[in-house]
Write a protein that holds these residues in place. Structure first.
Motif, PDB file in Angstrom:
ATOM      1  N   THR A  40      42.155 -51.092 -47.487  1.00 57.72           N
ATOM      2  CA  THR A  40      43.066 -50.532 -48.648  1.00 57.72           C
ATOM      3  C   THR A  40      41.925 -50.088 -49.856  1.00 57.72           C
ATOM      4  O   THR A  40      41.198 -51.209 -50.212  1.00 57.72           O
ATOM      5  N   GLY A  41      42.024 -48.955 -50.386  1.00 56.13           N
ATOM      6  CA  GLY A  41      40.966 -48.530 -51.365  1.00 56.13           C
ATOM      7  C   GLY A  41      39.960 -48.085 -51.096  1.00 56.13           C
ATOM      8  O   GLY A  41      38.951 -47.971 -51.803  1.00 56.13           O
ATOM      9  N   ILE A 234      48.811 -56.973 -61.875  1.00 57.56           N
ATOM     10  CA  ILE A 234      49.919 -56.873 -61.143  1.00 57.56           C
ATOM     11  C   ILE A 234      50.549 -58.336 -60.824  1.00 57.56           C
ATOM     12  O   ILE A 234      49.806 -59.067 -60.375  1.00 57.56           O
ATOM     13  N   SER A 291      52.552 -52.621 -53.347  1.00 57.58           N
ATOM     14  CA  SER A 291      51.373 -53.170 -52.686  1.00 57.58           C
ATOM     15  C   SER A 291      50.701 -52.138 -51.714  1.00 57.58           C
ATOM     16  O   SER A 291      49.673 -52.139 -51.435  1.00 57.58           O
ATOM     17  N   ARG A 292      51.469 -50.780 -51.679  1.00 53.34           N
ATOM     18  CA  ARG A 292      51.150 -49.960 -50.601  1.00 53.34           C
ATOM     19  C   ARG A 292      51.080 -48.668 -51.376  1.00 53.34           C
ATOM     20  O   ARG A 292      51.970 -48.422 -52.414  1.00 53.34           O
ATOM     21  N   ASP A 295      47.698 -45.628 -55.969  1.00 59.06           N
ATOM     22  CA  ASP A 295      46.358 -45.660 -56.303  1.00 59.06           C
ATOM     23  C   ASP A 295      46.027 -45.888 -57.695  1.00 59.06           C
ATOM     24  O   ASP A 295      46.097 -44.893 -58.499  1.00 59.06           O
ATOM     25  N   ILE A 302      45.368 -59.879 -59.813  1.00 62.26           N
ATOM     26  CA  ILE A 302      46.472 -59.835 -58.972  1.00 62.26           C
ATOM     27  C   ILE A 302      47.098 -61.199 -58.720  1.00 62.26           C
ATOM     28  O   ILE A 302      46.462 -62.149 -58.649  1.00 62.26           O
ATOM     29  N   HIS A 316      47.325 -56.185 -48.272  1.00 58.77           N
ATOM     30  CA  HIS A 316      47.838 -54.997 -49.258  1.00 58.77           C
ATOM     31  C   HIS A 316      47.945 -55.483 -50.622  1.00 58.77           C
ATOM     32  O   HIS A 316      47.576 -54.637 -51.623  1.00 58.77           O
ATOM     33  N   ARG A 317      48.184 -56.499 -51.051  1.00 56.80           N
ATOM     34  CA  ARG A 317      48.637 -56.928 -52.384  1.00 56.80           C
ATOM     35  C   ARG A 317      46.993 -56.818 -53.008  1.00 56.80           C
ATOM     36  O   ARG A 317      47.012 -56.333 -54.104  1.00 56.80           O
ATOM     37  N   ARG A 320      44.915 -54.117 -54.232  1.00 52.90           N
ATOM     38  CA  ARG A 320      45.204 -53.105 -55.499  1.00 52.90           C
ATOM     39  C   ARG A 320      43.992 -53.338 -56.257  1.00 52.90           C
ATOM     40  O   ARG A 320      43.894 -52.731 -57.231  1.00 52.90           O
ATOM     41  N   ARG A 323      40.070 -51.403 -54.907  1.00 55.11           N
ATOM     42  CA  ARG A 323      40.100 -50.065 -54.530  1.00 55.11           C
ATOM     43  C   ARG A 323      38.634 -49.561 -54.738  1.00 55.11           C
ATOM     44  O   ARG A 323      37.941 -49.755 -55.770  1.00 55.11           O
TER      45      ARG A 323
END
Length: 440
Positions: A40-41, A234, A291-292, A295, A302, A316-317, A320, A323
């Motif tokens: 992710t990212g 977050i 979490s998904r 962007d 987190i 996924h958390r 964030r 990225r």
């Protein structure tokens, strides 16, 4: 043909990473389907959008590609990213939660060549002949692991049955899928896998444990957020009711908070996220829905108020905060009965919150709602001109501007907003009288 080098330059991307280069090369030099797996990212959106642009016939005003996504937030985000490319190719997003009729009106006006949408809503438009499938040659399943979950499988099967002329499928995800259903009908696919390097995430995340002496961890969270000061954070919880309870408690303590969960309507989700995007709120309290597909740049921390339900949720958390290969911090708040999940191999640090803590800090920016948008021929330049000429601001006092169809969101410095609203009261934008107010 679209020149993607010009688009890359326009987006201020200094250089593509190895994953993106590999994906673009595979797209260009083969006719095979592609499975793209990358953290992710890491920039997967550009990895498939840039070469997809080269395949679009700019002279054909029919839909030629579909990008299928599991939720409306991702559909909205992707169409915004696409529009920022300014490539001359038309696109729209379609998703549940708003009238199909309104979307059909936009489809007729725009004549999109690419559509970003959720499976159910795409099926609805195709069944009503709002979208013709005759020229659709490419279909992208973004976050395909989510798109292929049991709840979506019937809709996905129905959608792909409609797409008889597709000759290229691209499946994209940040987590591997146990099995890809046969109805996807992949043809000797190329798998581009950048997930196998397990150290990649662990090297970019700092894992911390914060011990709560009470079973109810709220007081511990409040102290941790005070320590973070104005850092972008977050806080993840597993239930909507818990999100509401925690966010309300934080607001009473003086924190500026955005809230995000599946119980909010579309307008609420959009305004809450926007305040966090543009730094008008420095804390987002959310379920794993956040979490998904969001962007959000430059997230510092987190916090796992509730433990992730599984390893995939954890990945996924924390993604964030990592990225575009950036580094970040993650904090587990654990009471006496809890421990870090076994699937996390990184050695955690015990974090002791200091005793002397500052009061909650307000974010630098605040969001204004302006009641005019694209329908009124209003542009970002018009908004900047209005705020500078009529409101006496300088450009560095203005943050992110998003011009929607019927309204505009704009971030301005918090310290000047009260005086600004007094000065511009009754003033017109391009000769049009409008509402300007703070989004709270």
């Amino acid at each position: 043909m679209i020149d993607i080098k010009e688009i890359i330059k326009r987006l201020n991307i200094e250089r593509l990473n190895n994953m993106q280069t590999n994906a673009i090369k595979s797209f260009r030099e083969t006719t095979k389907d592609i499975i793209l797996l990358s953290p992710t990212g890491s920039g997967k959106t550009f990895a498939y959008l840039l070469p997809l642009l080269e395949k679009i016939d700019v002279d054909c005003q029919e839909v030629q590609a579909l990008v299928v996504v599991p939720g409306r937030e991702l559909a909205l985000q992707l169409v915004t990213v696409f529009q920022d490319m300014k490539c001359g190719i038309s696109a729209v997003s379609v998703y549940g939660g708003r009238p199909t009729m309104d979307e059909n009106r936009v489809i007729k006006q725009v004549s999109p060549q690419i559509i970003f949408g959720t499976p159910g809503r795409l099926n609805d438009h195709i069944a009503k002949n709002n979208i013709s499938t005759e020229k659709i040659r490419y279909v992208v399943l973004d976050e395909f692991d989510k798109c292929l979950e049991m709840g979506f499988q019937d809709e996905m099967r129905q959608l792909l049955d409609h797409l008889q002329y597709v000759n290229r499928r691209i499946l994209v995800s940040a987590t591997p899928s146990d099995a890809i259903p046969k109805f996807i009908n992949l043809s000797s696919a190329i798998c581009i896998d950048y997930l196998s390097n397990s150290k990649q995430l662990s090297e970019r995340i700092s894992l911390n444990i914060v011990r709560s002496t009470e079973k109810d961890k709220l007081e511990c969270l409040i102290r941790l957020l005070r320590y973070f000061r104005d850092k972008s954070t977050i806080v993840f919880l597993n239930y909507r009711d818990s999100v509401e309870r925690v966010s309300n408690a934080l607001k009473l303590e003086g924190f500026t908070v955005s809230v995000f969960h599946g119980g909010l309507n579309q307008d609420q989700r959009e305004s809450e996220l926007y305040r966090f995007y543009n730094a008008s709120a420095n804390i987002l309290v959310a379920t794993d829905l956040a979490s998904r597909g969001l962007d959000i740049p430059n997230i510092d921390n987190i916090v796992h108020y509730h433990l992730p339900l599984n390893e995939e949720a954890y990945i996924h958390r924390v993604g964030r905060a990592t990225r575009w290969m950036k580094s970040g911090n993650t904090y587990f708040i654990l009471n006496q009965t809890e421990h870090v999940p076994e699937y996390i191999k990184l050695e955690p640090l015990i974090f002791d919150i200091p005793d002397n803590l500052p009061s909650p800090m307000s974010p630098k920016m605040i969001t204004l709602y302006i009641g005019k948008g694209k329908k009124d021929k209003i542009s970002k330049g018009d908004i900047v001109g209005f705020l500078c000429k009529k409101g006496g601001l300088t450009s560095n006092m203005i943050g992110r501007i998003d011009v929607k169809e019927r309204y505009t969101y704009v971030a301005v410095e918090r310290k000047i907003v009260r005086n600004l609203l007094k000065i511009i009261q009754g003033e017109k934008i391009k000769g049009i009288k409008t509402i300007v107010e703070i989004i709270k």
